[in-house]
Enzyme design. Structure first.
Site, PDB file in Angstrom:
ATOM      1  N   SER A  55       0.838  -1.192   0.000  1.00  0.00           N
ATOM      2  CA  SER A  55       0.000   0.000   0.000  1.00  0.00           C
ATOM      3  C   SER A  55       0.880   1.252   0.000  1.00  0.00           C
ATOM      4  O   SER A  55       1.661   1.448  -0.938  1.00  0.00           O
ATOM      5  CB  SER A  55      -0.957  -0.045   1.190  1.00  0.00           C
ATOM      6  N   ASP A  60     -10.085  -5.474  -3.161  1.00  0.00           N
ATOM      7  CA  ASP A  60      -9.455  -4.467  -2.312  1.00  0.00           C
ATOM      8  C   ASP A  60     -10.310  -3.207  -2.345  1.00  0.00           C
ATOM      9  O   ASP A  60     -10.540  -2.629  -3.417  1.00  0.00           O
ATOM     10  CB  ASP A  60      -8.053  -4.204  -2.867  1.00  0.00           C
ATOM     11  N   HIS A  97      -7.339  -6.037   0.982  1.00  0.00           N
ATOM     12  CA  HIS A  97      -6.148  -5.218   1.249  1.00  0.00           C
ATOM     13  C   HIS A  97      -5.381  -5.687   2.486  1.00  0.00           C
ATOM     14  O   HIS A  97      -4.420  -5.050   2.900  1.00  0.00           O
ATOM     15  CB  HIS A  97      -6.612  -3.762   1.451  1.00  0.00           C
TER      16      HIS A  97
END
Lengths: 283, 283
Positions: free
Chosen positions: A151, A227, A260
């Site tokens: 991320s 995600d 995620h």
């Protein structure tokens, strides 16, 4: 071990040692922690080093407790360094006000704007200060470093890897923010840290960098299609487009059903570790 | 899915699904959560089930986030159930006063003493209520169940496995409390839950049970030699002695340098999963 680092914890894991150290960072002007996994091989030989960069809100703990990395690091003989995601405890105005700016959200840049510029220099910390410290204290195989992250940390890994190809021979990312200059998380952080001249932001934008680099390290990127940040913040298609335009080698895998979380990271970390091991001559 | 269970979370992991469910437990008289890992194989066939019992202070989250179990469960085609460690929110006097009694410390017994007896019945919950619920909702291969756990949960796994050999065909434990009637943690909990007649405690003491069972499932037990609870609370030598006296098959491994943490569990969980897979016909 010279006294510029302090051992916080030291736990045996997969035949090696998962440690956390604390040190005073001159670059960041605060006390920082980082995780170090020493594989069994490090007891008798120099080993390549992988840097893992975490995402928003994380500390050095998230990756070392949840990803299952130690099994692979022990298999391939890789030292794994997991720094924190921002300076800590600097008492800057606004530092604790939101989860995507300030504490836990350093974005791996060198801030130029007040009040951040005096402390928020995570780029220099990861590129220079931490590797120098690591090389002093651990049996590092010179010139064999890789970088990966998740991320915000995937953004950091891509940017730092692309800008320093002689230093980092392997690069990969999970659900990275590939185009921070074009998405809300990145625009908020870059405006605060780097000011309103958007041209200054491009040095920290992976999609820009792949278009302007000459060295080419093959990129491995995994992205879950479930995600929740995919469409607005991550936008892997922008990286795919940029790489395609200039012929930059990219393996982008859309993983069906994955989100995620660290459940996603753990599921594909084995492939990433194998990628780095191969590029660093350990597979 | 009938409405007696509610899906709390559902995340793809190693090709399967890591889920958390919530349900109203009649046995415990409260709402409980449990983790379920469904391996990829469960999409098309019935699978054996492993029950993981956690230690003091844990919830259903610790094991599913830190142990790295999903990779092995996916490899062998095992459904893994991770219950909580006690009733929750029953508002009993003293329930929240200490970390080794009450909330987070059910010790896998059926309490007979006030105020615990009305809720603290984790033995029946794990042996009967939860397996019945699981069998209703997931593709369980009938008769192929195993059980394992850590510390207080290692005690639970040994006791429940030894007392129900027809139900649990494979048993293992990490750093279990092998003789709760002889150590401070167990004596405190058993006195509170079971009263002052120590003869009543023996039904929950693995060292007693191995001496009095006829069915014999080979036990696999790992114990770190740097575990801070080793000498006072865990005392694996008592299990070794009891098994030796009656010829009960035990593989007890003292792992050098390892402590009581999930870094220890993760390091040897692969061996335990292989043990269960073999006993359940999946290797």
């Amino acid at each position: 071990m010279t006294p510029d680092v302090t051992l916080v914890s030291n736990q045996r894991c997969f035949g090696g040692w998962q440690r956390v150290y604390e040190h005073r960072s001159a670059v960041l002007g605060c006390t920082m922690r980082f995780g170090v996994y020493l594989p069994p091989q490090a007891a008798t030989q120099a080993c390549p080093v992988l840097y893992w960069l975490s995402g928003l809100t994380c500390t050095e703990q998230n990756f070392i407790t949840k990803a299952g990395s130690q099994m692979y690091a022990a298999r391939y003989g890789l030292i794994v360094i997991a720094p924190d995601t921002s300076p800590r405890g600097c008492n800057l105005p606004g530092e604790e006000d939101s989860w995507d700016l300030g504490t836990g959200a350093g974005f791996y840049v060198n801030a130029t704007q007040s009040p951040w510029a005096s402390h928020y220099r995570m780029y220099d910390y990861v590129v220079s200060e931490l590797p120098a410290l690591v090389a002093t204290h651990f049996p590092i195989a010179a010139g064999r470093q890789g970088i990966l992250g998740h991320s915000m940390g995937g953004h950091g890994a891509l940017v730092i890897g692309l800008r320093n190809p002689d230093q980092f021979r392997s690069i990969s990312a999970f659900a990275p923010i590939v185009a921070p200059t074009q998405v809300p998380w990145g625009r908020k952080a870059f405006a605060a840290y780097l000011g309103d001249q958007e041209a200054d932001w491009l040095a920290y934008d992976a999609c820009h960098l792949v278009r302007h680099t000459t060295e080419r390290r093959p990129l491995l990127v995994d992205q879950g299609d479930k995600d929740g940040f995919l469409g607005q913040q991550l936008r892997p298609e922008l990286l795919e487009q940029a790489c395609s335009e200039v012929g930059y080698p990219l393996t982008l895998r859309l993983q069906m059903g994955y989100d995620h979380s660290y459940y996603f990271i753990a599921s594909f970390l084995g492939d990433h570790m194998a990628h780095h091991a191969a590029m660093l001559g350990m597979s």
